[in-house]
Design a protein around this motif. Structure first.
Motif, PDB file in Angstrom:
ATOM      1  N   ASP A   1     -61.250  82.194 -39.281  1.00  0.00           N
ATOM      2  CA  ASP A   1     -60.712  82.632 -40.562  1.00  0.00           C
ATOM      3  C   ASP A   1     -61.770  82.484 -41.651  1.00  0.00           C
ATOM      4  N   ALA A   2     -61.712  83.366 -42.611  1.00  0.00           N
ATOM      5  CA  ALA A   2     -62.660  83.335 -43.732  1.00  0.00           C
ATOM      6  C   ALA A   2     -61.882  83.438 -45.038  1.00  0.00           C
ATOM      7  N   GLY A   3     -62.400  82.807 -46.071  1.00  0.00           N
ATOM      8  CA  GLY A   3     -61.799  82.916 -47.392  1.00  0.00           C
ATOM      9  C   GLY A   3     -60.829  81.808 -47.732  1.00  0.00           C
ATOM     10  N   ASP A   4     -60.366  81.048 -46.695  1.00  0.00           N
ATOM     11  CA  ASP A   4     -59.444  79.953 -46.974  1.00  0.00           C
ATOM     12  C   ASP A   4     -60.212  78.657 -47.198  1.00  0.00           C
ATOM     13  N   LEU A   5     -59.528  77.662 -47.734  1.00  0.00           N
ATOM     14  CA  LEU A   5     -60.160  76.380 -48.051  1.00  0.00           C
ATOM     15  C   LEU A   5     -60.619  75.686 -46.775  1.00  0.00           C
ATOM     16  N   LYS A   6     -61.918  75.434 -46.661  1.00  0.00           N
ATOM     17  CA  LYS A   6     -62.479  74.851 -45.431  1.00  0.00           C
ATOM     18  C   LYS A   6     -61.975  73.428 -45.191  1.00  0.00           C
ATOM     19  N   GLU A   7     -61.687  72.702 -46.258  1.00  0.00           N
ATOM     20  CA  GLU A   7     -61.211  71.330 -46.102  1.00  0.00           C
ATOM     21  C   GLU A   7     -59.700  71.268 -45.872  1.00  0.00           C
TER      22      GLU A   7
ATOM     23  N   GLY B   1     -39.221  79.438 -34.382  1.00  0.00           N
ATOM     24  CA  GLY B   1     -38.884  78.204 -35.079  1.00  0.00           C
ATOM     25  C   GLY B   1     -39.938  77.123 -35.009  1.00  0.00           C
ATOM     26  N   ASP B   2     -41.027  77.381 -34.260  1.00  0.00           N
ATOM     27  CA  ASP B   2     -42.106  76.395 -34.134  1.00  0.00           C
ATOM     28  C   ASP B   2     -43.129  76.595 -35.249  1.00  0.00           C
ATOM     29  N   VAL B   3     -43.898  75.535 -35.505  1.00  0.00           N
ATOM     30  CA  VAL B   3     -45.022  75.601 -36.451  1.00  0.00           C
ATOM     31  C   VAL B   3     -46.214  74.885 -35.833  1.00  0.00           C
ATOM     32  N   ALA B   4     -47.383  75.511 -35.927  1.00  0.00           N
ATOM     33  CA  ALA B   4     -48.632  74.890 -35.479  1.00  0.00           C
ATOM     34  C   ALA B   4     -49.578  74.770 -36.664  1.00  0.00           C
ATOM     35  N   LEU B   5     -50.245  73.638 -36.754  1.00  0.00           N
ATOM     36  CA  LEU B   5     -51.290  73.404 -37.746  1.00  0.00           C
ATOM     37  C   LEU B   5     -52.596  73.289 -36.976  1.00  0.00           C
ATOM     38  N   PHE B   6     -53.650  73.986 -37.400  1.00  0.00           N
ATOM     39  CA  PHE B   6     -54.901  73.849 -36.664  1.00  0.00           C
ATOM     40  C   PHE B   6     -56.106  74.237 -37.501  1.00  0.00           C
ATOM     41  N   ASP B   7     -57.258  73.847 -37.000  1.00  0.00           N
ATOM     42  CA  ASP B   7     -58.529  74.113 -37.670  1.00  0.00           C
ATOM     43  C   ASP B   7     -58.917  75.563 -37.418  1.00  0.00           C
ATOM     44  N   VAL B   8     -58.646  76.428 -38.394  1.00  0.00           N
ATOM     45  CA  VAL B   8     -58.879  77.866 -38.226  1.00  0.00           C
ATOM     46  C   VAL B   8     -60.351  78.233 -38.353  1.00  0.00           C
ATOM     47  N   HIS B   9     -61.221  77.218 -38.582  1.00  0.00           N
ATOM     48  CA  HIS B   9     -62.652  77.493 -38.607  1.00  0.00           C
ATOM     49  C   HIS B   9     -63.282  77.263 -37.245  1.00  0.00           C
TER      50      HIS B   9
END
Length: 324
Positions: free
Chosen positions: A213-219, A251-259
Motif C-alpha cells: 500500500d502507498a499513501g497511508d501512514l507508515k507508522e 464479520g471478521d476484521v484483520a489488522l496487518f502491516d500493509v507495507h
C-alpha cells in the motif's frame, strides 16, 4: 487469543518479485483461521485476525451502501495484476484500445494515433469513500464523490467503520495510538468522525495481486474487514514473506502491516458469492489539509503545490511531537 512469532520464509527481494503477480495457496505455510496475533521475528506486530467481531446488524446495514460505492476503476496499478497475461497491444478494454503496455499498466491509443499520457491498469471493482488528500492533478483535500453525492448511504457505512476502529484500538494499541494522534492533529473536516481514519477503500470480488500500500501512514496499520454472502472458499489474504494466510470471512476484521507485500488468493469451490472487502486507513498527506473552506479556496485559486512551506513545517512539527 492465540499468539505466534514467525521468521521470514523468503527474502525481501523474493517477496518484492511477487508484486503485480496473483498469489496462490502454495505461498501459505501458516493459515490463520482463529483469533490470532502474529509477530515478526524482531517482535513487531505483523497481523491480527479477529473472527466474527462485527455485529451482524451492522454488517447488513452497511452491505448495500458499500456495494453501491463500488464502481469499475483502472487506477489500482500493481494490485490489479499483470496486464500482459490478459491483454495485448491493440486489444480493447471497455471502449479504449491499448496502445502501449508498460509494467502492469497501459496507455490508451487516442483517435489521432498518439498515446494518452494517463496510465491505466486492469479494470477492477474498487472505489474510495471518505476523504482524499492533495495530489498533482487535484491539489486540494476533498470529500470523495460517493460520500458527497450519497451522503445518507455514506452515513450508513460509518457504524461499520467505527467497529473496525474499535478492533484496531483494542488489538493493535501501539499502532492505533500513533495513528489516532495524527488523525486528531489533522483538520477534522477530513477525518471520519470518532475514528483514526480518513479514507476507506471498498472492493468487490477483487483478487488483489501482490502489492504494497502507498499513501497511508507508515507508522499506522491496515485495517481490513469483510462483508460477504454466498458460498466460496479461498480468497485468503497472504503475506508471502512470512508465509501467512488469513482466512477473513463475513464479520471478521484483520489488522496487518500493509507495507509488507500482500494480496489475495482466488476463490475456489464457489457458487454465487459476493465478497466486499473494506480497508480503513489514514492517508499521511492529510496532515497538510486545512478546513473545507481553505481547501475550496485552494481549488478556486488553482494552487498547484501539494503543500506550502508553512504547511510542511507545521506537519513536520506535528510528526516530530507524535513520533519522537
Amino acid at each position: 487469543m492465540k499468539s505466534i512469532k514467525l521468521k521470514p520464509v523468503m527474502s525481501e527481494e523474493e517477496a518484492n518479485n511477487l508484486i503485480g503477480q496473483h498469489l496462490d495457496e502454495t505461498l501459505i505455510h501458516d493459515l490463520i483461521e482463529e483469533d490470532t496475533e502474529v509477530f515478526k521475528e524482531n517482535g513487531e506486530l505483523l497481523c491480527v485476525l479477529k473472527k466474527n467481531i462485527v455485529p451482524e446488524k451492522i454488517c447488513e446495514n452497511a452491505r448495500i451502501p458499500f456495494r453501491k460505492a463500488v464502481t469499475p476503476t483502472t487506477n489500482r496499478a500493481s494490485a490489479s495484476g499483470d496486464i500482459s497475461k490478459f491483454y495485448k497491444v491493440g486489444d480493447k478494454v471497455g471502449t479504449t484500445i491499448i496502445g502501449e503496455i508498460k509494467g502492469n499498466q497501459y496507455r490508451a491509443l487516442l483517435k489521432d494515433g498518439t498515446l494518452s499520457k494517463t496510465m491505466h491498469a486492469i479494470p477492477v471493482d474498487s472505489s474510495v469513500i471518505g476523504y482524499m488528500d492533495r495530489y498533482p492533478r487535484i491539489p486540494y483535500c476533498r470529500t470523495t464523490a460517493f460520500s458527497q453525492k450519497f451522503f445518507n448511504e455514506y452515513n450508513m457505512c460509518v457504524p461499520y467503520v467505527k467497529c473496525v476502529n474499535d478492533v484496531f484500538k483494542n488489538y493493535a494499541p501501539h499502532r492505533y495510538k500513533i495513528q489516532k494522534a495524527m488523525a486528531d492533529a489533522s483538520s477534522q473536516d477530513f477525518i471520519i468522525k470518532d475514528t483514526a481514519f480518513t479514507t476507506v477503500t471498498v472492493n468487490k470480488n477483487f483478487q488483489t495481486a501482490g502489492h504494497k500500500d502507498a499513501g497511508d501512514l507508515k507508522e499506522g496499520f491496515g485495517n481490513l474487514g469483510v462483508i460477504s454472502r454466498g458460498k466460496y472458499d479461498g480468497f485468503y489474504t497472504v503475506l508471502p514473506k512470512y508465509g501467512v494466510g488469513l482466512n477473513i470471512k463475513h464479520g471478521d476484521v484483520a489488522l496487518f502491516d500493509v507495507h509488507e507485500v500482500h494480496g489475495n488468493t482466488g476463490a475456489k469451490d464457489a457458487s454465487y458469492f459476493e465478497r466486499i472487502s473494506v480497508v480503513c486507513y489514514y492517508r499521511e498527506k492529510m496532515i497538510y489539509c486545512g478546513t473545507k473552506e481553505y481547501e475550496l479556496e485552494r481549488a478556486k485559486t488553482e494552487t498547484k503545490k501539494i503543500a506550502l512551506p508553512e504547511e510542511i513545517a507545521k506537519a513536520e512539527e506535528i510528526r516530530e511531537k507524535i513520533l519522537g
